[in-house]
Scaffold this motif. Structure first.
Motif, mmCIF file in Angstrom:
data_model
loop_
_atom_site.group_PDB
_atom_site.id
_atom_site.type_symbol
_atom_site.label_atom_id
_atom_site.label_comp_id
_atom_site.label_asym_id
_atom_site.label_seq_id
_atom_site.Cartn_x
_atom_site.Cartn_y
_atom_site.Cartn_z
ATOM 1 N N MET A 31 0.841 -0.910 -0.089
ATOM 2 C CA MET A 31 -0.036 0.045 0.123
ATOM 3 C C MET A 31 1.198 1.491 0.066
ATOM 4 S SD MET A 31 -2.516 1.589 2.745
ATOM 5 C CE MET A 31 -1.563 1.681 4.126
ATOM 6 N N ASN A 35 0.885 4.069 -2.774
ATOM 7 C CA ASN A 35 0.865 5.868 -2.442
ATOM 8 C C ASN A 35 1.493 6.256 -2.192
ATOM 9 O OD1 ASN A 35 -2.465 5.223 -2.243
ATOM 10 N ND2 ASN A 35 -1.430 4.199 0.861
ATOM 11 N N LYS A 68 -4.842 4.093 -2.126
ATOM 12 C CA LYS A 68 -5.198 2.306 -2.056
ATOM 13 C C LYS A 68 -4.759 3.191 -0.384
ATOM 14 C CE LYS A 68 -4.955 -0.607 -6.000
ATOM 15 N NZ LYS A 68 -5.889 -0.354 -6.070
ATOM 16 N N ARG A 69 -5.812 1.557 0.746
ATOM 17 C CA ARG A 69 -5.984 1.601 1.923
ATOM 18 C C ARG A 69 -6.528 0.016 2.027
ATOM 19 N NH1 ARG A 69 -11.922 2.593 3.822
ATOM 20 N NH2 ARG A 69 -13.100 1.933 2.382
ATOM 21 N N LEU A 75 -5.853 -4.308 -0.392
ATOM 22 C CA LEU A 75 -5.943 -3.259 -0.807
ATOM 23 C C LEU A 75 -7.049 -2.847 -1.357
ATOM 24 C CD1 LEU A 75 -2.589 -3.090 -1.390
ATOM 25 C CD2 LEU A 75 -3.624 -2.328 0.143
#
Length: 84
Positions: A31, A35, A68-69, A75
């Protein structure tokens, strides 16, 4: 970092930071690397904008699912959930 130094330096530093992290779950690293790449890409070409304008660009990307989280150890695209 892209605004104040350059893209290559930002890539090298942020990637080394993630590679050097110990005890970080693989999904968090994935992630973070994603990011970080998106953040660098969004700033590229916008270096002359103010810090506030760049923050707005990033925040809009988060709201619009470009980042993304982690949800349930997967994800998923970001949204406005969790905004203050």
């Amino acid at each position: 970092m892209v605004k104040y130094i350059d893209y290559s330096w930002a890539y090298d530093w942020a990637t080394a930071h993630e590679e050097g992290a110990t005890g970080q779950p693989a999904i968090e690293k994935e992630m973070d690397l994603y990011n970080n790449m998106m953040g660098r890409t969004l700033v590229l070409g916008n270096e002359s904008k103010s810090d506030e304008e760049i923050a707005d660009i990033i925040q809009n990307a988060v709201r619009n699912g470009k980042m993304k989280r982690i949800v349930d150890n997967k994800l998923v695209p970001t949204n406005s959930e969790g905004e203050k």
